[in-house]
Design a protein around this motif. Structure first.
Motif, PDB file in Angstrom:
ATOM      1  N   PHE A 148       0.873  -1.160   0.061  1.00 37.01           N
ATOM      2  CA  PHE A 148       0.238   0.125   0.106  1.00 37.01           C
ATOM      3  C   PHE A 148       0.781   1.372  -0.239  1.00 37.01           C
ATOM      4  CE2 PHE A 148      -1.742   3.613   2.304  1.00 37.01           C
ATOM      5  CZ  PHE A 148      -2.932   3.844   1.767  1.00 37.01           C
ATOM      6  N   ALA A 149       0.436   2.274  -0.813  1.00 36.07           N
ATOM      7  CA  ALA A 149       1.151   3.560  -0.811  1.00 36.07           C
ATOM      8  C   ALA A 149       0.061   4.558  -0.898  1.00 36.07           C
ATOM      9  CB  ALA A 149       1.903   3.641  -1.975  1.00 36.07           C
ATOM     10  N   PRO A 150       0.137   5.755  -0.030  1.00 39.29           N
ATOM     11  CA  PRO A 150      -0.997   6.654  -0.265  1.00 39.29           C
ATOM     12  C   PRO A 150      -1.286   7.208  -1.478  1.00 39.29           C
ATOM     13  CG  PRO A 150       0.579   7.005   1.717  1.00 39.29           C
ATOM     14  CD  PRO A 150       1.122   6.213   0.987  1.00 39.29           C
ATOM     15  N   PRO A 151      -2.282   6.978  -1.931  1.00 45.09           N
ATOM     16  CA  PRO A 151      -2.533   7.430  -3.434  1.00 45.09           C
ATOM     17  C   PRO A 151      -3.264   8.883  -3.247  1.00 45.09           C
ATOM     18  CG  PRO A 151      -4.578   6.091  -2.332  1.00 45.09           C
ATOM     19  CD  PRO A 151      -3.638   6.270  -1.332  1.00 45.09           C
ATOM     20  N   LEU A 152      -3.409   9.381  -4.651  1.00 43.14           N
ATOM     21  CA  LEU A 152      -4.027  10.570  -4.899  1.00 43.14           C
ATOM     22  C   LEU A 152      -5.700  10.282  -4.777  1.00 43.14           C
ATOM     23  CD1 LEU A 152      -1.791  12.244  -7.550  1.00 43.14           C
ATOM     24  CD2 LEU A 152      -2.042  12.931  -5.259  1.00 43.14           C
ATOM     25  N   GLY A 153      -6.313  10.858  -3.861  1.00 47.50           N
ATOM     26  CA  GLY A 153      -7.659  11.014  -3.852  1.00 47.50           C
ATOM     27  C   GLY A 153      -8.167  10.163  -2.572  1.00 47.50           C
ATOM     28  N   GLY A 154      -9.016  10.801  -2.360  1.00 49.26           N
ATOM     29  CA  GLY A 154     -10.146  10.217  -0.927  1.00 49.26           C
ATOM     30  C   GLY A 154      -9.007  10.648   0.117  1.00 49.26           C
ATOM     31  N   PRO A 155      -9.761  10.014   1.463  1.00 54.64           N
ATOM     32  CA  PRO A 155      -9.069  10.338   2.771  1.00 54.64           C
ATOM     33  C   PRO A 155      -7.737  10.064   2.812  1.00 54.64           C
ATOM     34  CG  PRO A 155     -10.811   8.805   2.896  1.00 54.64           C
ATOM     35  CD  PRO A 155     -11.058   8.977   1.646  1.00 54.64           C
ATOM     36  N   TYR A 156      -6.766  10.883   3.111  1.00 54.82           N
ATOM     37  CA  TYR A 156      -5.417  10.612   3.377  1.00 54.82           C
ATOM     38  C   TYR A 156      -5.080   9.399   4.533  1.00 54.82           C
ATOM     39  CZ  TYR A 156      -0.392  10.615   3.994  1.00 54.82           C
ATOM     40  OH  TYR A 156       0.852  10.256   3.993  1.00 54.82           O
ATOM     41  N   LEU A 157      -4.562   8.203   4.133  1.00 53.42           N
ATOM     42  CA  LEU A 157      -3.884   7.224   4.823  1.00 53.42           C
ATOM     43  C   LEU A 157      -2.607   7.241   4.823  1.00 53.42           C
ATOM     44  CD1 LEU A 157      -6.766   4.434   4.526  1.00 53.42           C
ATOM     45  CD2 LEU A 157      -6.522   6.409   6.371  1.00 53.42           C
ATOM     46  N   SER A 158      -1.783   7.200   6.107  1.00 50.74           N
ATOM     47  CA  SER A 158      -0.369   6.909   5.825  1.00 50.74           C
ATOM     48  C   SER A 158      -0.154   5.361   5.358  1.00 50.74           C
ATOM     49  CB  SER A 158       0.329   7.356   7.206  1.00 50.74           C
ATOM     50  OG  SER A 158      -0.147   6.435   8.246  1.00 50.74           O
ATOM     51  N   ALA A 159       1.067   5.197   5.009  1.00 50.74           N
ATOM     52  CA  ALA A 159       1.482   3.976   4.808  1.00 50.74           C
ATOM     53  C   ALA A 159       1.313   2.931   5.917  1.00 50.74           C
ATOM     54  CB  ALA A 159       3.019   4.059   3.980  1.00 50.74           C
ATOM     55  N   SER A 160       1.594   3.361   6.958  1.00 50.55           N
ATOM     56  CA  SER A 160       1.272   2.481   8.198  1.00 50.55           C
ATOM     57  C   SER A 160       0.109   2.167   8.496  1.00 50.55           C
ATOM     58  CB  SER A 160       2.205   3.180   9.335  1.00 50.55           C
ATOM     59  OG  SER A 160       1.701   4.212   9.656  1.00 50.55           O
ATOM     60  N   VAL A 161      -0.748   3.106   8.327  1.00 44.97           N
ATOM     61  CA  VAL A 161      -2.433   2.839   8.600  1.00 44.97           C
ATOM     62  C   VAL A 161      -2.969   2.015   7.256  1.00 44.97           C
ATOM     63  CG1 VAL A 161      -4.506   4.018   8.867  1.00 44.97           C
ATOM     64  CG2 VAL A 161      -2.640   4.962   9.758  1.00 44.97           C
ATOM     65  N   GLY A 162      -2.422   2.201   6.375  1.00 43.26           N
ATOM     66  CA  GLY A 162      -2.998   1.631   5.133  1.00 43.26           C
ATOM     67  C   GLY A 162      -2.263   0.213   4.911  1.00 43.26           C
ATOM     68  N   LYS A 163      -1.394   0.048   5.822  1.00 37.37           N
ATOM     69  CA  LYS A 163      -0.613  -1.432   5.615  1.00 37.37           C
ATOM     70  C   LYS A 163      -1.680  -2.687   5.631  1.00 37.37           C
ATOM     71  CE  LYS A 163       3.322  -3.754   7.003  1.00 37.37           C
ATOM     72  NZ  LYS A 163       4.599  -3.871   8.086  1.00 37.37           N
ATOM     73  N   SER A 164      -2.352  -2.391   6.874  1.00 33.61           N
ATOM     74  CA  SER A 164      -3.164  -3.597   6.924  1.00 33.61           C
ATOM     75  C   SER A 164      -4.634  -3.577   6.335  1.00 33.61           C
ATOM     76  CB  SER A 164      -3.689  -3.943   8.363  1.00 33.61           C
ATOM     77  OG  SER A 164      -4.359  -2.699   8.913  1.00 33.61           O
ATOM     78  N   LEU A 165      -5.233  -4.664   5.858  1.00 31.84           N
ATOM     79  CA  LEU A 165      -6.438  -4.648   5.232  1.00 31.84           C
ATOM     80  C   LEU A 165      -6.921  -6.091   5.234  1.00 31.84           C
ATOM     81  CD1 LEU A 165      -8.472  -3.689   3.060  1.00 31.84           C
ATOM     82  CD2 LEU A 165      -7.113  -4.634   1.121  1.00 31.84           C
ATOM     83  N   GLY A 166      -8.224  -6.357   5.729  1.00 30.20           N
ATOM     84  CA  GLY A 166      -8.597  -7.557   6.034  1.00 30.20           C
ATOM     85  C   GLY A 166      -8.257  -8.094   7.343  1.00 30.20           C
ATOM     86  N   GLY A 167      -7.842  -9.329   7.578  1.00 31.04           N
ATOM     87  CA  GLY A 167      -7.486  -9.804   8.883  1.00 31.04           C
ATOM     88  C   GLY A 167      -8.933 -10.169   9.646  1.00 31.04           C
TER      89      GLY A 167
END
Length: 223
Positions: A148-167
């Protein structure tokens, strides 16, 4: 009386002969193409929370995209009769780059031999690891593992916050499964191929070469 009988017999003979004649050919202009009015119904509708959508988009999107090979032939000197100018005034570009992930390219790989450029997309290499097709289980396990890398668009999420998905996050697990539904569409297939995903991305991008956040957010039910 004899004349009437003769006419009657001739009419019966004409009907009998017509029954054995081949059907009359139709012209190309009047021939009906059964595929002409066919439409591909992609009625899959999903809804996703904006921050979760950013986590997904930031995994699939890239900083680089290849667009039009002919765009690289422009001298970019603002010529009044330039064939590489867009109607809105911009230039037709061969490729584009961004400081942060901006596009999900609709292609799996692309080469511009005359410009000595080529690009293999992130989704094609990180999702389709073992070949040109994958199952739902493989898709749902590999998408969260993508970087994950913070993309252009949408609410900003840092790389550490966006790292997890699912679980154990049920909403995020449901979002990953919803992406499978979005890409597989109404095909009824048990496996998603590179070709199918590329085709669906182009449909979702309305024919553009890449799906940006504006288009992606609409696809996942964010207005």
């Amino acid at each position: 009386m004899r004349y009437c009988v003769r006419i009657f017999l001739l009419s019966l003979l004409a009907v009998a002969v017509a029954a054995f004649l081949p059907p009359r050919a139709t012209s190309a202009s009047s021939r009906v193409n059964p595929l002409q009015d066919a439409t591909v119904a992609e009625s899959v509708q999903i809804s996703m929370e904006p921050k979760i959508a950013v986590k997904v988009f930031g995994r699939l999107a890239e900083k680089y995209i290849m667009l039009d090979a002919t765009g690289g032939m422009c001298c970019y000197s603002a010529c009044s009769d330039c064939e590489y100018r867009e109607p809105g005034g911009g230039y037709r570009m061969a490729d584009q780059s961004s400081s942060r992930p901006k596009w999900i390219p609709v292609y799996d790989e692309r080469k511009f031999e005359t410009l000595d450029k080529e690009h293999t997309t992130k989704w094609s290499t990180e999702l389709f690891v073992d070949g040109p097709a994958l199952t739902k289980e493989e898709f749902c396990s590999r998408l969260p593992e993508m970087t994950f890398a913070p993309p252009l668009g949408g609410p900003y999420l840092s790389a550490s916050v966006g790292k997890s998905l699912g679980g154990e996050a049920e909403e995020e697990v449901a979002a990953v499964e919803a992406m499978w539904d979005l890409f597989i569409g109404d095909s009824g297939k048990e496996k998603l191929t590179k070709f199918r995903m590329s085709k669906r991305l182009r449909e979702l991008a309305n024919g553009e070469e890449g799906l940006t956040w504006n288009g992606f957010s609409k696809c996942v039910g964010i207005e």
